[in-house]
Design a protein around this motif. Structure first.
Motif, mmCIF file in Angstrom:
data_model
loop_
_atom_site.group_PDB
_atom_site.id
_atom_site.type_symbol
_atom_site.label_atom_id
_atom_site.label_comp_id
_atom_site.label_asym_id
_atom_site.label_seq_id
_atom_site.Cartn_x
_atom_site.Cartn_y
_atom_site.Cartn_z
ATOM 1 N N ARG A 161 62.448 53.891 39.057
ATOM 2 C CA ARG A 161 62.854 54.014 40.459
ATOM 3 C C ARG A 161 61.372 54.933 41.106
ATOM 4 O O ARG A 161 60.373 55.626 40.527
ATOM 5 C CB ARG A 161 63.320 56.067 39.736
ATOM 6 C CG ARG A 161 63.532 56.680 41.184
ATOM 7 C CD ARG A 161 64.416 58.102 40.475
ATOM 8 N NE ARG A 161 65.214 58.782 41.919
ATOM 9 C CZ ARG A 161 66.058 59.538 41.984
ATOM 10 N NH1 ARG A 161 66.417 60.381 41.155
ATOM 11 N NH2 ARG A 161 65.841 60.204 42.835
ATOM 12 N N GLY A 162 61.493 54.106 42.033
ATOM 13 C CA GLY A 162 60.135 54.699 42.924
ATOM 14 C C GLY A 162 59.796 53.625 42.831
ATOM 15 O O GLY A 162 58.480 52.764 43.803
ATOM 16 N N SER A 185 65.918 52.771 44.664
ATOM 17 C CA SER A 185 66.355 53.974 44.664
ATOM 18 C C SER A 185 67.475 53.500 43.580
ATOM 19 O O SER A 185 68.910 53.124 44.009
ATOM 20 C CB SER A 185 66.326 54.591 45.219
ATOM 21 O OG SER A 185 67.615 54.068 46.470
#
Length: 541
Positions: A161-162, A185
């Motif tokens: 994530r990210g 995401s």
């Protein structure tokens, strides 16, 4: 190194599918007779250290996920001699792909689609809690078992994530931000899951552009086609296919909560049981595609992943520039990479439903990467004790808790080698059949404090390991299941005592805590227990 290398301790039965990324083979674990799916990295890819590293990362990711809705990981093996081979040993799911089901039926009833979406979303939720974004949710990567339950597979291009791993995915299901190369995401997985759900209830994809440019424009700027879906589920589609991540549920767990609200309002109590029965009936129409049927292998592994070059900084097509920008993206992709299947549904993908497939994009991961040939100490799976083998291979980070749930498949004994003097062949020991697992007598009690709850589940497990799934909810009334607050999966061995789990819940989200208890295999209807939270009790006046 040649193609005949096999993972020591497993007897191959038949190939389930093959393609450019490798092949998947149905095998039987010699010590226990447990059927498994072994995914071998393809010869072309295993010569590239980068791809081998990504294959290891996928294995590490699967090993960290604990959910009955995600295919279970058993162990990872590498051949110790260059250029080396690599394989992931996984649970054999006796099911068919959603793609095969849609190809047969054209679509599904809304209740069946809601059940299927919920099951695979719970698999996504397990990944999202680990900070992992799947990035390739599509009908090929959702498996439907004979009982109507579903599992999520293929974390080949997953990312943290990210992170910004580049533009990758399957075009028909890619969120707008995926086309733009923005950070990974969970909301992008929500988008892809909604696009798949839309296809189930309408019989076609939400956007049907014939090339990259059209698809890019439609996903980034086209209106959400919610009016084409049944009216009760339109709120889910409107939310899940919103153009910006901020307009969608933030992760799969939040989306499950919204799904349950919509399903209950639109289809009433019992929607889940009815939907699962309908899914099971659709799967029963394709008996020969189940791995247990012993059909001849066909088709290829899921190669419908598109890997595009990084998008230019700040790229966001406007009304006039969208087509040109998307075309630029396409041209770069065609020059640098190969695109093998736009929609990912042609061919015999249905025959590959027993396993997770791997794509060539960079997965997430993190942590140290095991070095081939290094000795790594780990606990073997409870149901398959791995014995040492003289073969030059290394078993890397085997799973310590995965429990096979598939029915064993029979394997043929090897033919004895001829000798100058006729001798009587030594009989090969046949694997003992895996006992039938049953769960009954499920009861639950719940205690609550100002910010914690504790549930105790008593049950009777016979024949082998089972799984207890605890879904926590907060609400304003008893048995109010509108706000999901987490999920726990607890393995339970036969004959063991009650299961007790504590949970710290979100403050201020409701005055009643509820737990829905289900089991795998199913023990019947879910058990729901609820209790008021003490912090919400007003003092007497």
């Amino acid at each position: 190194m040649n193609d005949v290398w096999t993972v020591p301790g497993y007897t191959p039965v038949r190939e389930l599918g093959a393609g450019g990324s490798g092949r998947v083979v149905l095998c039987v674990h010699d010590a226990t007779g447990t059927p498994v799916a072994v995914k071998y990295l393809g010869e072309r890819l295993r010569e590239d250290p980068a791809f081998v590293g990504e294959f290891r990362a996928e294995a590490r990711l699967l090993g960290g996920l604990r959910s009955p809705h995600v295919v279970a990981f058993y162990e990872y093996c590498e051949y110790a001699e260059a250029p080396g081979g690599a394989a992931i040993v996984m649970e054999l799911v006796d099911g068919i792909s959603l793609r095969a089901l849609l190809k047969q039926s054209g679509g599904t009833d809304p209740e069946a689609a809601l059940v299927l979406l919920k099951g695979s979303l719970l698999g996504l939720a397990a990944a999202h809690r680990q900070g992992v974004v799947h990035r390739d949710y599509k009908p090929e990567n959702v498996l439907v078992a004979a009982d109507g339950s579903s599992k999520l597979v293929d974390f080949g291009i997953a990312a943290g994530r990210g992170s910004t791993p580049g533009v990758a995915g399957t075009p028909a299901y890619m969120a707008p931000e995926q086309w733009q190369g923005r950070p990974a995401s969970p909301a992008a997985d929500v988008y892809a899951a909604t696009a798949t759900f839309f296809e189930c209830v309408t019989g076609h994809k939400p956007f049907r552009g014939t090339n990259f440019a059209e698809l890019a424009v439609q996903h980034v700027e086209g209106p959400v086609p919610e009016s084409q879906a049944p009216e009760p589920v339109r709120p889910l589609i409107r939310r899940g296919l919103a153009k910006t991540p901020e307009e969608r549920p933030e992760n799969a767990e939040a989306f499950v909560a919204e799904l349950e609200q919509v399903a209950l309002a639109g289809y009433g109590a019992g929607w889940e049981e009815r939907g699962q029965r309908k899914l099971a009936a659709l799967a029963a129409l394709l008996p020969l595609l189940f791995p247990s049927a012993g059909a001849t292998a066909g088709g290829t592994t899921a190669l419908a992943t598109t890997v595009l070059p990084p998008a230019p900084a700040g790229w966001s097509p406007g009304r006039r520039g969208a087509l040109a920008a998307a075309a630029m993206l396409v041209i770069g992709a065609l020059l640098l990479f190969s695109y093998e299947a736009v929609a990912g549904e042609s061919g015999g993908a249905a025959t590959l439903s027993a396993f997770a497939t791997s794509s060539a994009g960079p997965p997430g991961g993190g942590g140290p990467v095991p070095v081939p040939g290094a000795s790594v100490s780990a606990t073997p799976t409870p149901s398959a004790s791995m014995s040492p083998s003289p073969s030059p291979s290394t078993s890397v980070f085997p799973s310590a808790s995965a429990s096979p749930s598939a029915t064993p498949s029979s394997s043929q004994s090897p033919t004895p080698a001829p000798t100058p003097t006729p001798t009587k062949p030594t009989p090969t020991a046949k694997p003992s059949p895996t006992p039938t697992v049953t769960v009954s007598g499920v009861e639950a009690t719940l205690l609550t404090g100002p910010s914690t709850g504790q549930v105790t589940v008593s049950l009777d497990v016979k024949g082998g390991p089972a799984t207890v799934v605890l879904e926590w909810f907060l609400g304003n009334d008893l048995a109010d299941l509108r706000v999901a607050d987490g999920t726990d999966s607890v393995p339970v061995r036969a004959g063991t005592g009650p299961v007790t789990r504590a949970h710290t819940f979100t403050r201020g989200a409701g005055c009643h805590l509820s737990v829905r208890v289900t089991t795998t295999p199913s023990a019947g209807k879910p058990v729901i227990v609820s209790k008021a939270i003490p912090r919400c009790q007003e003092p007497p006046r």
